[in-house]
Motif scaffolding. Structure first.
Motif, short mmCIF file in Angstrom:
data_model
loop_
_atom_site.label_atom_id
_atom_site.label_comp_id
_atom_site.label_asym_id
_atom_site.label_seq_id
_atom_site.Cartn_x
_atom_site.Cartn_y
_atom_site.Cartn_z
N LEU A 21 23.40 1.04 14.98
CA LEU A 21 22.02 1.54 15.01
C LEU A 21 21.01 0.48 15.42
O LEU A 21 19.80 0.71 15.37
CB LEU A 21 21.63 2.12 13.65
N LYS A 22 21.50 -0.68 15.83
CA LYS A 22 20.58 -1.79 16.12
C LYS A 22 19.64 -1.47 17.28
O LYS A 22 18.54 -2.04 17.37
CB LYS A 22 21.36 -3.06 16.40
N GLU A 23 20.06 -0.55 18.19
CA GLU A 23 19.19 -0.20 19.33
C GLU A 23 17.90 0.49 18.88
O GLU A 23 16.91 0.48 19.60
CB GLU A 23 19.94 0.72 20.30
N ILE A 24 17.93 1.10 17.69
CA ILE A 24 16.74 1.84 17.22
C ILE A 24 15.72 0.89 16.58
O ILE A 24 14.52 1.16 16.61
CB ILE A 24 17.16 2.91 16.18
N VAL A 25 16.19 -0.23 16.04
CA VAL A 25 15.30 -1.14 15.29
C VAL A 25 14.08 -1.58 16.09
O VAL A 25 12.96 -1.57 15.57
CB VAL A 25 16.09 -2.36 14.75
N PRO A 26 14.20 -1.96 17.37
CA PRO A 26 13.00 -2.36 18.12
C PRO A 26 11.94 -1.26 18.21
O PRO A 26 10.74 -1.56 18.24
CB PRO A 26 13.55 -2.70 19.51
N TYR A 27 12.38 -0.02 18.22
CA TYR A 27 11.42 1.09 18.30
C TYR A 27 10.67 1.24 16.97
O TYR A 27 9.51 1.67 16.96
CB TYR A 27 12.14 2.38 18.67
N ILE A 28 11.34 0.92 15.87
CA ILE A 28 10.67 0.95 14.57
C ILE A 28 9.70 -0.23 14.48
O ILE A 28 8.55 -0.07 14.09
CB ILE A 28 11.70 0.87 13.42
N GLU A 29 10.17 -1.42 14.87
CA GLU A 29 9.36 -2.63 14.71
C GLU A 29 8.19 -2.68 15.69
O GLU A 29 7.15 -3.28 15.40
CB GLU A 29 10.24 -3.86 14.89
N GLU A 30 8.34 -2.04 16.84
CA GLU A 30 7.28 -2.09 17.84
C GLU A 30 6.04 -1.33 17.40
O GLU A 30 4.92 -1.82 17.52
CB GLU A 30 7.78 -1.51 19.17
N GLU A 31 6.22 -0.12 16.88
CA GLU A 31 5.08 0.70 16.50
C GLU A 31 4.98 0.90 14.99
O GLU A 31 3.93 1.24 14.47
CB GLU A 31 5.16 2.07 17.20
N ARG A 32 6.08 0.71 14.29
CA ARG A 32 6.17 0.81 12.84
C ARG A 32 5.85 2.20 12.29
O ARG A 32 6.16 2.50 11.16
CB ARG A 32 5.29 -0.22 12.15
N TYR A 33 5.21 3.05 13.06
CA TYR A 33 4.95 4.42 12.63
C TYR A 33 4.39 4.46 11.21
O TYR A 33 4.94 5.08 10.32
CB TYR A 33 6.24 5.25 12.71
N TYR A 34 3.27 3.78 10.99
CA TYR A 34 2.70 3.67 9.66
C TYR A 34 2.00 4.97 9.25
O TYR A 34 0.79 5.03 9.12
CB TYR A 34 1.72 2.50 9.61
N ARG A 35 2.77 6.01 9.02
CA ARG A 35 2.20 7.27 8.54
C ARG A 35 2.67 7.57 7.13
O ARG A 35 2.36 8.61 6.57
CB ARG A 35 2.59 8.43 9.47
N THR A 36 3.42 6.65 6.53
CA THR A 36 4.01 6.88 5.22
C THR A 36 3.22 6.15 4.15
O THR A 36 2.84 4.99 4.31
CB THR A 36 5.48 6.38 5.20
N TYR A 37 3.00 6.85 3.03
CA TYR A 37 2.23 6.30 1.91
C TYR A 37 3.07 6.39 0.64
O TYR A 37 3.74 7.40 0.40
CB TYR A 37 0.91 7.06 1.75
N ILE A 38 3.04 5.33 -0.16
CA ILE A 38 3.97 5.21 -1.28
C ILE A 38 3.26 4.72 -2.53
O ILE A 38 2.35 3.88 -2.48
CB ILE A 38 5.10 4.21 -0.91
N ALA A 39 3.70 5.23 -3.69
CA ALA A 39 3.40 4.65 -5.01
C ALA A 39 4.71 4.61 -5.77
O ALA A 39 5.48 5.58 -5.75
CB ALA A 39 2.36 5.48 -5.76
N SER A 40 4.99 3.51 -6.44
CA SER A 40 6.30 3.30 -7.05
C SER A 40 6.27 3.40 -8.57
O SER A 40 5.26 3.05 -9.21
CB SER A 40 6.85 1.93 -6.65
N PHE A 41 7.39 3.86 -9.13
CA PHE A 41 7.60 3.96 -10.57
C PHE A 41 8.98 3.40 -10.90
O PHE A 41 9.87 3.38 -10.05
CB PHE A 41 7.55 5.42 -11.04
N THR A 42 9.16 2.95 -12.13
CA THR A 42 10.48 2.56 -12.59
C THR A 42 10.79 3.30 -13.88
O THR A 42 9.88 3.75 -14.59
CB THR A 42 10.59 1.05 -12.85
N THR A 43 12.07 3.43 -14.19
CA THR A 43 12.48 4.06 -15.44
C THR A 43 13.21 3.04 -16.30
O THR A 43 14.37 2.71 -16.04
CB THR A 43 13.40 5.26 -15.18
N HIS A 44 12.49 2.52 -17.29
CA HIS A 44 13.03 1.53 -18.21
C HIS A 44 12.38 1.73 -19.57
O HIS A 44 11.55 2.63 -19.75
CB HIS A 44 12.75 0.10 -17.71
N LYS A 45 12.73 0.86 -20.50
CA LYS A 45 11.99 0.83 -21.76
C LYS A 45 10.53 0.57 -21.44
O LYS A 45 10.21 -0.23 -20.56
CB LYS A 45 12.55 -0.24 -22.69
N LYS A 46 9.63 1.24 -22.14
CA LYS A 46 8.22 1.21 -21.74
C LYS A 46 7.59 -0.17 -21.83
O LYS A 46 6.55 -0.42 -21.22
CB LYS A 46 7.42 2.23 -22.56
#
Length: 467
Positions: free
Chosen positions: A244-269
């Protein structure tokens, strides 16, 4: 008595599907002969009424327009037109009915029905050019039409292939939707942040009369654009293989920054390791969600009717209406193999069509593969991180979307917001073990919560022993 599925001129049936469903609901109470007749027309199958549909129709009316397409599909599947009258099922009718729907979930069946018919293929292409399909496919087909001219058969082959790729990534994302999870007695879902974030969520208005307005606007979590993630491996781990290495330059070139994230973890509080990793080395805060409170967005009425957690292809999800919680996976072996297989199929199609030297077309196809992978790239991580037990809110937005906002930094960052229902009963805010002036921070947060009327949110200070 046989029922005639014809338009009775003595009875005027409503053309609007919601009004039609309201009329059906009336028939349950025996309000009128005409409503009973239309109920039979819609709900009978082999002359028998499925009484469970009455419950569905009640829910559909309450849910409003968004649920109507699902019920139209139920009617059609059981052999009824939108106006409630019996029809004869046929492949051609199914194609025409599906084509007129701007539904993402119908695209695969439309394309499947057109594979052996050049006439249907042309209808799909023409529909996209006049914006009659789902917007995603209108764009794909119009883009390809500029690169492939005077050859509808070749054009359709690429459309078919890209549709399979996109459906694969979309279904893979839905497979990671957070299911009801069973936590241990000590585990909680936690989001780590800082005092400035709490101040932003619970900002103090200029006058006390504005608190109610602020309550509807500000107590939200922010999902930040993936452009600001500081781990260079984020979003690229799935492509860490030779095939899949041929696809990586297409990701890195434009990065397609349309994704938004907030993270959670599951552990003792009050987990010391998590404070060190994510709680600003113990100087930050954590927002603890109630046990088993795995998401803020409840299942849609359609999901409840299907008795499943989520629809496989949820148009409202794609159209930026939902922010959903996903479980991060630390095992990508199977999905990476599937991605390699799909990418090889795409390359084989390019070779078969003698398009290997058509750089504009090849670049578009590879870039599409990269962009489609955005659906899942941030939900797979290296197994070395599996102790994080991470969940992520994930949302996709074009940069011009009204939901995308700028924060208060000198160089602002892009973010989107969850609905303003964060501080409900059972939520707890814990101040980190290395935070300075812990009592001052505690009083400040409690004051803000009380002013907003969030009386059921507990504020405490970490008891973790930090050296």
């Amino acid at each position: 008595m046989e029922i005639e599925y014809i338009n009775n001129e003595r009875v005027k049936y409503p053309e609007n599907i919601i009004d039609l469903m309201k009329l059906v609901r009336k028939s349950q109470l025996g309000d009128s002969y005409s409503s009973s007749l239309i109920a039979l027309c819609i709900l009978c199958k082999n002359k028998e009424v499925n009484s469970q549909f009455f419950k569905y129709i009640d829910l559909a009316i309450e849910q409003g327009d968004e649920s109507i397409p699902y019920f139209l599909d139920i009617l059609f599947t059981n052999g009824y037109t939108e106006d409630g009258f019996k029809i004869l099922q046929s492949e051609e009718l199914q194609f025409k009915y599906s084509l007129k729907r701007k539904s993402l979930s119908n695209i695969s069946s439309i394309i499947s029905l057109a594979r052996n018919s050049s006439e249907r293929q042309k209808e799909i292409i023409d529909a996209a050019k006049s914006n009659q399909l789902h917007p995603i496919y209108n764009q794909i087909i119009c883009d390809l039409s500029k690169l492939i001219t005077n050859n509808n058969s070749k054009l359709f082959n690429y459309i078919d292939n890209l549709s399979s790729i996109y459906s694969f990534f979309l279904n893979s994302r839905h497979s990671l939707l957070a299911k009801p999870i069973v936590l241990t007695e000590e585990e909680r879902i936690a989001h780590y942040t800082n005092i400035q974030a709490i101040h932003s969520m619970l900002r103090i208005p200029k006058s006390s009369s504005e608190y109610e307005e602020y309550r509807k606007k500000y107590p939200v979590l922010r999902l930040y654009n993936t452009a600001y993630m500081n781990d260079p491996e984020e979003g690229l781990y799935l492509f860490d293989c030779e095939e899949l290495k041929e696809i990586v330059p297409y990701i890195e070139e434009e990065r397609y920054y349309r994704t938004y994230i907030a993270s959670f973890t599951t552990h003792k509080k009050d987990d010391l390791t998590m404070w060190r990793l994510y709680g600003q080395d113990g100087k930050g805060l954590s927002i603890i969600l109630p046990q088993k409170d795995y998401k803020m967005v409840f299942p849609s009425v359609i999901d409840m009717l299907k008795k499943s957690f989520h629809s496989q292809l949820n148009d409202s999800d794609i159209d930026e209406k939902n922010i959903l919680l996903y479980k991060v996976s630390y095992d990508c072996t199977s999905i990476r193999l599937s991605m390699v297989e799909m990418f090889n199929e795409l390359k084989s199609l390019i070779i078969k069509n003698n398009d290997k030297e058509n750089s504009l077309l090849v670049n578009y196809l590879y870039a599409f593969f990269a962009k489609a992978s955005d659906e899942i790239r941030y939900l797979y991580k290296n197994p070395q991180y599996k102790t994080e037990k991470e969940f992520r809110y994930l949302s996709f937005h074009r940069i011009e979307s009204e939901k995308v906002k700028l924060d208060e930094r000198e160089i602002p960052h892009l973010y989107v917001e969850t609905p303003p229902d964060l501080f409900r009963k059972g939520v707890e805010i814990i101040i980190g073990p290395k935070a300075e002036k812990k009592i001052d921070i505690k009083l400040d947060i409690e004051y803000r919560l009380k002013r907003y009327g969030f009386n059921d949110v507990k504020v405490s200070i970490s008891k973790a022993k930090y050296r």
